[in-house]
Design a protein around this motif. Sequence first.
Motif, PDB file in Angstrom:
ATOM      1  N   PHE A 165       0.818  -1.195   0.000  1.00  0.00           N
ATOM      2  CA  PHE A 165       0.000   0.000   0.000  1.00  0.00           C
ATOM      3  C   PHE A 165       0.861   1.258   0.000  1.00  0.00           C
ATOM      4  O   PHE A 165       0.547   2.248  -0.643  1.00  0.00           O
ATOM      5  N   CYS A 166       1.979   1.184   0.705  1.00  0.00           N
ATOM      6  CA  CYS A 166       2.722   2.404   1.021  1.00  0.00           C
ATOM      7  C   CYS A 166       3.941   2.602   0.125  1.00  0.00           C
ATOM      8  O   CYS A 166       4.677   1.660  -0.168  1.00  0.00           O
ATOM      9  N   GLY A 167       4.148   3.845  -0.277  1.00  0.00           N
ATOM     10  CA  GLY A 167       5.293   4.198  -1.110  1.00  0.00           C
ATOM     11  C   GLY A 167       6.628   3.871  -0.454  1.00  0.00           C
ATOM     12  O   GLY A 167       7.610   3.610  -1.137  1.00  0.00           O
ATOM     13  N   GLY A 168       6.655   3.874   0.865  1.00  0.00           N
ATOM     14  CA  GLY A 168       7.886   3.523   1.571  1.00  0.00           C
ATOM     15  C   GLY A 168       8.303   2.099   1.240  1.00  0.00           C
ATOM     16  O   GLY A 168       9.486   1.802   1.066  1.00  0.00           O
ATOM     17  N   HIS A 169       7.321   1.210   1.140  1.00  0.00           N
ATOM     18  CA  HIS A 169       7.624  -0.169   0.751  1.00  0.00           C
ATOM     19  C   HIS A 169       8.048  -0.240  -0.717  1.00  0.00           C
ATOM     20  O   HIS A 169       8.988  -0.959  -1.057  1.00  0.00           O
ATOM     21  N   THR A 170       7.344   0.506  -1.564  1.00  0.00           N
ATOM     22  CA  THR A 170       7.704   0.534  -2.994  1.00  0.00           C
ATOM     23  C   THR A 170       9.182   0.910  -3.122  1.00  0.00           C
ATOM     24  O   THR A 170       9.955   0.277  -3.826  1.00  0.00           O
ATOM     25  N   HIS A 171       9.525   1.950  -2.382  1.00  0.00           N
ATOM     26  CA  HIS A 171      10.884   2.459  -2.408  1.00  0.00           C
ATOM     27  C   HIS A 171      11.878   1.374  -1.979  1.00  0.00           C
ATOM     28  O   HIS A 171      12.888   1.141  -2.629  1.00  0.00           O
TER      29      HIS A 171
ATOM     30  N   PHE B   3      -2.298  -7.652   1.193  1.00  0.00           N
ATOM     31  CA  PHE B   3      -1.689  -6.324   1.349  1.00  0.00           C
ATOM     32  C   PHE B   3      -0.545  -6.328   2.343  1.00  0.00           C
ATOM     33  O   PHE B   3      -0.620  -6.980   3.389  1.00  0.00           O
ATOM     34  N   LEU B   4       0.471  -5.557   2.018  1.00  0.00           N
ATOM     35  CA  LEU B   4       1.455  -5.196   3.028  1.00  0.00           C
ATOM     36  C   LEU B   4       0.994  -3.856   3.606  1.00  0.00           C
ATOM     37  O   LEU B   4       0.806  -2.892   2.866  1.00  0.00           O
ATOM     38  N   GLY B   5       0.801  -3.813   4.895  1.00  0.00           N
ATOM     39  CA  GLY B   5       0.341  -2.570   5.532  1.00  0.00           C
ATOM     40  C   GLY B   5       1.536  -1.797   6.070  1.00  0.00           C
ATOM     41  O   GLY B   5       2.513  -2.386   6.528  1.00  0.00           O
ATOM     42  N   PRO B   6       1.473  -0.464   6.005  1.00  0.00           N
ATOM     43  CA  PRO B   6       2.604   0.355   6.456  1.00  0.00           C
ATOM     44  C   PRO B   6       2.778   0.332   7.976  1.00  0.00           C
ATOM     45  O   PRO B   6       1.844   0.617   8.719  1.00  0.00           O
ATOM     46  N   SER B   7       3.980   0.037   8.410  1.00  0.00           N
ATOM     47  CA  SER B   7       4.225  -0.092   9.846  1.00  0.00           C
ATOM     48  C   SER B   7       4.152   1.243  10.575  1.00  0.00           C
ATOM     49  O   SER B   7       3.700   1.318  11.697  1.00  0.00           O
TER      50      SER B   7
END
Lengths: 351, 382
Positions: free
Chosen positions: B35-41, B198-202
């Motif tokens: 979900f989160c751009g931090g993970h994409t990054h 989904f991976l949820g943002p921590s």
Amino acid sequence: MNEVTKRFQAKLNIKSGRIDMTHGSGGRAMNDLIEQLFQKHFENDYLNQKNDQAILPALGANERIVMATDSHVVSPLFFPGGDIGALSVHGTVNDVAMSGAKPLYLSAGFILEEGFALADLEKIVISMAKAAREAGVAIVTGDTKVVEKGKGDGVFISTTGIGVVSIDLDISGANAKPGDAVLINGTIGDHGVAIMSHRENLAFETEIISDSASLNGVIADMVKAVPEINVLRDPTRGGLASTLNEIAQQSGVGIKLMEDDIPVRSDVHAACEFLGLDPLYVANEGKVIVICPQDKAETLLEIMRNHPLGQHAAQIGTVHEDPNHFVTMETAFGGARVVDWLNGEQLPRIC
Amino acid sequence: MKYVNEFRQKELAHKIAENIKAEVQPDRDYHIMEFCGGHTHAIFRYGVQDLMPKNVHYVHGPGCPVCVLPIPRIDNAIELCERHNVILCTYGDMMRVPASQKKSLIKAKAAGADVRMVYSTQNALELARQNPERDVVFFAIGFETTTPPTAIALQQARKERLMNFSVFCNHVLTPSAIGHILDSEDPQADAQVALDGFLGPSHVSSVIGTKPYEPAVEKYKKPVVIAGFEPLDVMQASLMLIRQINEGRCEVENEYHRVVTRDGNLKAQQLVAEVFELRDTFEWRGLGWMEKSALQIRAPFAQWDAEKRFELSKSTGRDVKGCACPDILRGMKKPTDCKLFGTICTPEDPQGACMVSSEGSCAAYWSYGRFRMDNKGSENAA
Ligand code: SF4
């Protein structure tokens, strides 16, 4: 200065004086500033000619002239490990040295902001003079302008450097060849993080100091031992990543880095994590990227490691053929990625 | 990198990769949305996908606060500084996002508007204190993580009676967006969202906990695993998702035990609740209008609410023609499917929001992944 002018000259009040518009007007006050500050600290035969230009001695027959210029607008002006004065010498000395040349002379142009404390200016000038002495270069000509308060940032310094290089050397960003090794003389990101740690909005505790230094000494050793060096380039603004992209484009090659082999201080790494920055893009002021035939890499690494400015020297990658001129990296994780140019400014992340 | 390195990291990564390989069923595909751009990054920066079996696909979601802000809100921000002559404080990335009529905050600044880049709400408060004769507006964006600092700033402004400070509030909520993505039955879309988990943002869950995801998981029967932002976290959480999918389980699981609990940070939640309330509806770039998906400033703080203080126009600005951001944010298209990708849309001259933020999918593909594309622009391996 003869006795008569000395007697009639106003003494600069360095302790509490400030730059005002008269210091840039071309009149007496400007002359006082030049004589009592710049000339006093930069003192050498050429500057002492007191002309608007310096007439320099003739070149050797097998030498070519190398010239580079750079302007410095760093904020804050004083940072851990350096200041704008030393930086303005290191930066230009390094630009000249990256051709394998021996830097000899510098010019220094100052743009001062009205209200700037003379005491701070003196600190900067003393530090510049020291940096020039250490690098073995003379500041032989200069210029001073004063801008109104609010129209400058304290001090801007622009320096131009001249050096000589043997006609036998051919070192250029366009010379990287497939199969070459990519080396660096030490840890990356120290300068940028040291500066950021002292920005007004961002102050955080760290012991990191800038790597700002003149590299001509270590480069002279390297070039002497291995004249076959293909590329020397200092990864300043834009960091290692942008500089390697420049080289890849200029030489028409691809470069592959090994993340595991790139030296980064652990505190720099931690600060970058904290700010959401990538050390590959953070500025350096005392680093040199060396690209050379692979069979010369060990010799050069040893020379660097024996020099105080190269103790953490390492091979960080190799050059290969690639029509796209990509810089790629095998990550510490075993994955692969592009290492792109820096886009705009690197900004600390939002969340 | 040297000196930093826990060399164990690589070994650990390979170990998790082995476990994943052992568990994936070869005859099916796994679509995992981070979900989160931090993970994409993290996925792109560390090349995580290279360690994954070919049938595990990461689908990049809408979780970049810069990417999901619709153009009319950016138009409003520009209007604040151009028409109302305020000092507008914003986070850096936001400056470059294209607004309508080819404008952006950075262009407005160059044309004379007073836009200041800040690193925190505290910088913005300080500017207000230093410039009592000017109106200072903080352009607040972000998910649940950035909301508490905005709440604190508003409380501080009220306490200090800092009347020249206000907040242009654009805070949005993660769980509602996940629900909405699963709900989206876009009749115009050629592809349906095929997501398995989904991976949820921590960082969001460190504030809200894992509980708010439970209703959506229950309703849509898709597992969520809360994952940290280190690449190892992403891999471990992917393994947990794959396990759930294989076993037919649908639960909210927590990979990030070191910080996240089921209930989250109650103090922060209370702080946010004192200052903010749900908006009836809010427009998200790419996802459209979503009920109860964003926050607004409560009435007692109205004086510090830029939307109440300044009259703002109803902008009808739309995305650049051809920009596929809306589909990309919902995981329906990949950046490489957009005709503008890498041709007229690059990080130097972004046409859509996904190319601006380094956490946007298009920017991540371009900056880290384009060596995977052949010369025709299509991907050869991902
Ligand atoms: S490549 Fe540019 S135009 Fe296309 S979807 Fe991404 S951001 Fe939008």
